[in-house]
Write a protein that holds these residues in place. Structure first.
Motif, PDB file in Angstrom:
ATOM      1  N   LEU A  31       2.671   2.891  -9.251  1.00  0.00           N
ATOM      2  CA  LEU A  31       1.841   2.581 -10.417  1.00  0.00           C
ATOM      3  C   LEU A  31       2.085   3.582 -11.553  1.00  0.00           C
ATOM      4  N   GLN A  32       2.293   4.859 -11.219  1.00  0.00           N
ATOM      5  CA  GLN A  32       2.603   5.848 -12.256  1.00  0.00           C
ATOM      6  C   GLN A  32       3.972   5.574 -12.870  1.00  0.00           C
ATOM      7  N   LEU A  42      10.736   6.913 -14.430  1.00  0.00           N
ATOM      8  CA  LEU A  42      10.500   5.491 -14.648  1.00  0.00           C
ATOM      9  C   LEU A  42      10.730   4.713 -13.358  1.00  0.00           C
ATOM     10  N   ILE A  43      10.459   3.410 -13.418  1.00  0.00           N
ATOM     11  CA  ILE A  43      10.496   2.620 -12.197  1.00  0.00           C
ATOM     12  C   ILE A  43      11.898   2.526 -11.626  1.00  0.00           C
ATOM     13  N   THR A  44      12.913   2.507 -12.492  1.00  0.00           N
ATOM     14  CA  THR A  44      14.279   2.410 -11.985  1.00  0.00           C
ATOM     15  C   THR A  44      14.679   3.653 -11.201  1.00  0.00           C
ATOM     16  N   ALA A  85       0.829  -1.206   0.000  1.00  0.00           N
ATOM     17  CA  ALA A  85       0.000   0.000   0.000  1.00  0.00           C
ATOM     18  C   ALA A  85       0.867   1.260   0.000  1.00  0.00           C
ATOM     19  N   ARG A  86       1.952   1.239   0.770  1.00  0.00           N
ATOM     20  CA  ARG A  86       2.845   2.396   0.810  1.00  0.00           C
ATOM     21  C   ARG A  86       3.562   2.581  -0.532  1.00  0.00           C
ATOM     22  N   ALA A  87       3.877   1.484  -1.183  1.00  0.00           N
ATOM     23  CA  ALA A  87       4.515   1.594  -2.493  1.00  0.00           C
ATOM     24  C   ALA A  87       3.570   2.228  -3.508  1.00  0.00           C
ATOM     25  N   ILE A  88       2.305   1.862  -3.456  1.00  0.00           N
ATOM     26  CA  ILE A  88       1.324   2.457  -4.370  1.00  0.00           C
ATOM     27  C   ILE A  88       1.116   3.932  -4.051  1.00  0.00           C
ATOM     28  N   GLU A  89       1.107   4.281  -2.760  1.00  0.00           N
ATOM     29  CA  GLU A  89       0.952   5.684  -2.381  1.00  0.00           C
ATOM     30  C   GLU A  89       2.124   6.538  -2.852  1.00  0.00           C
ATOM     31  N   LEU A 140       6.175  -5.357  -7.414  1.00  0.00           N
ATOM     32  CA  LEU A 140       5.122  -4.797  -8.262  1.00  0.00           C
ATOM     33  C   LEU A 140       5.656  -4.429  -9.641  1.00  0.00           C
ATOM     34  N   ALA A 141       6.900  -3.970  -9.698  1.00  0.00           N
ATOM     35  CA  ALA A 141       7.478  -3.591 -10.985  1.00  0.00           C
ATOM     36  C   ALA A 141       7.912  -4.792 -11.803  1.00  0.00           C
TER      37      ALA A 141
END
Length: 299
Positions: free
Chosen positions: A91-92, A248-250, A83-87, A273-274
């Motif tokens: 996802l963006q 980006l995710i990296t 949940a903290r990762a999504i906050e 998630l990534a």
């Protein structure tokens, strides 16, 4: 009058040792390879222990992770890390990375397939020179030309955009992809090209109706390779982007690193998630990937 029947020669019965050897030679009853099994178990432990530590850490609380260690089963599992990762915008970051990856794969598939077809079918000095130029790109690392690339992106007014990441990533993925497709397209029989020519097909029709369908393994291979290069890229997002909207995710994983501490469980949850989208792509394309890599060298 007595009739003497001819005695048939007694059939030779295999000895006990021969029968045992024959049973061992039967398919499905092979001698167990203890050394190979032991090596497989060792390799499973080498691969499985880090994965176990990764997944366990994502459901541990930060204070418990620091106190109990990475291999201890969680006593109080939680999904707060996800949940903290999504906050924090994971996802963006994943969406931006997916856009870049799809664009890079599309560019690489189109350009590499046309270049490979030209190299295989056209035996002129010009096409040979182009192929050698692509092979020369294998020896040039992106780190060596990052400053010229940065200046070109600035002059094109593309800095801090996703396009600034797409173009150089696709350019540096093309040499390997062209090499793979050339080896795959050389396996297409010459008789098939002659049959298409007798049917009145031109170069475009031959490319679309013959070469592309018969090069699916090679196309899947370069698609997965280009996707990996785009998804795991770090240098170009670091140098060519700045704002959070184009991150980006990296680069987004740095959101879990503070000035004095690192949220390891939250960071690993973001990593999981990534990884899921790329794992799904590999899961569906793994067979074509293996077949394509086997055809890199051509005939």
């Amino acid at each position: 009058m007595s009739i003497r029947l001819a005695e048939r020669p007694a059939s030779r019965q295999p000895s006990d040792n021969q029968g045992l050897a024959a049973r061992w030679r039967r398919p499905g009853r092979q001698r167990p390879n203890l050394l190979g099994g032991l090596g497989a178990l060792v390799w499973l432990a080498i691969v499985g222990v880090p994965l176990y530590a990764l997944l366990v850490a994502t459901v541990q609380r930060s204070e418990n992770y620091t106190a109990e260690g990475p291999l201890t089963p969680p006593s109080d599992p939680t999904l707060d890390n996800y949940a903290r990762a999504i906050e924090n915008g994971v996802l963006q970051f994943v969406l931006n990375t997916a856009i870049v990856t799809v664009a890079v794969v599309a560019i690489v598939l189109v350009l590499a397939s046309m270049t490979g077809f030209a190299v295989v079918r056209s035996r002129t000095r010009w096409t040979s020179g182009v192929f050698r130029m692509f092979l020369l790109g294998l020896a040039i690392p992106s780190q060596a030309v990052i400053i010229p690339v940065y200046l070109i992106i600035i002059e094109m007014d593309l800095y801090d955009t996703l396009t600034a990441i797409v173009l150089p990533t696709a350019a540096f993925a093309l040499p390997v992809c062209v090499l793979i497709l050339v080896g795959s397209m050389r396996d297409i029989s010459e008789e098939l090209y002659e049959a298409m020519a007798l049917d009145g097909a031109g170069s475009v029709r031959t490319f679309l109706q013959l070469v592309v369908p018969l090069s699916k393994s090679g196309l899947s291979t370069i698609g997965v390779y280009a996707a990996l290069q785009a998804w795991n890229g770090f240098l170009f997002p670091l140098i060519l982007t700045q704002s959070p909207e184009t991150r980006l995710i990296t680069m987004g994983l740095f959101e879990f690193q503070g000035e004095y501490r690192v949220d390891v469980p939250g960071l690993l949850a973001a990593v999981v998630l990534a990884t899921i989208p790329l794992f799904l792509v590999y899961l569906f394309a793994r067979r074509s990937l293996v077949r394509g890599m086997m055809g890199v060298g051509g005939k």
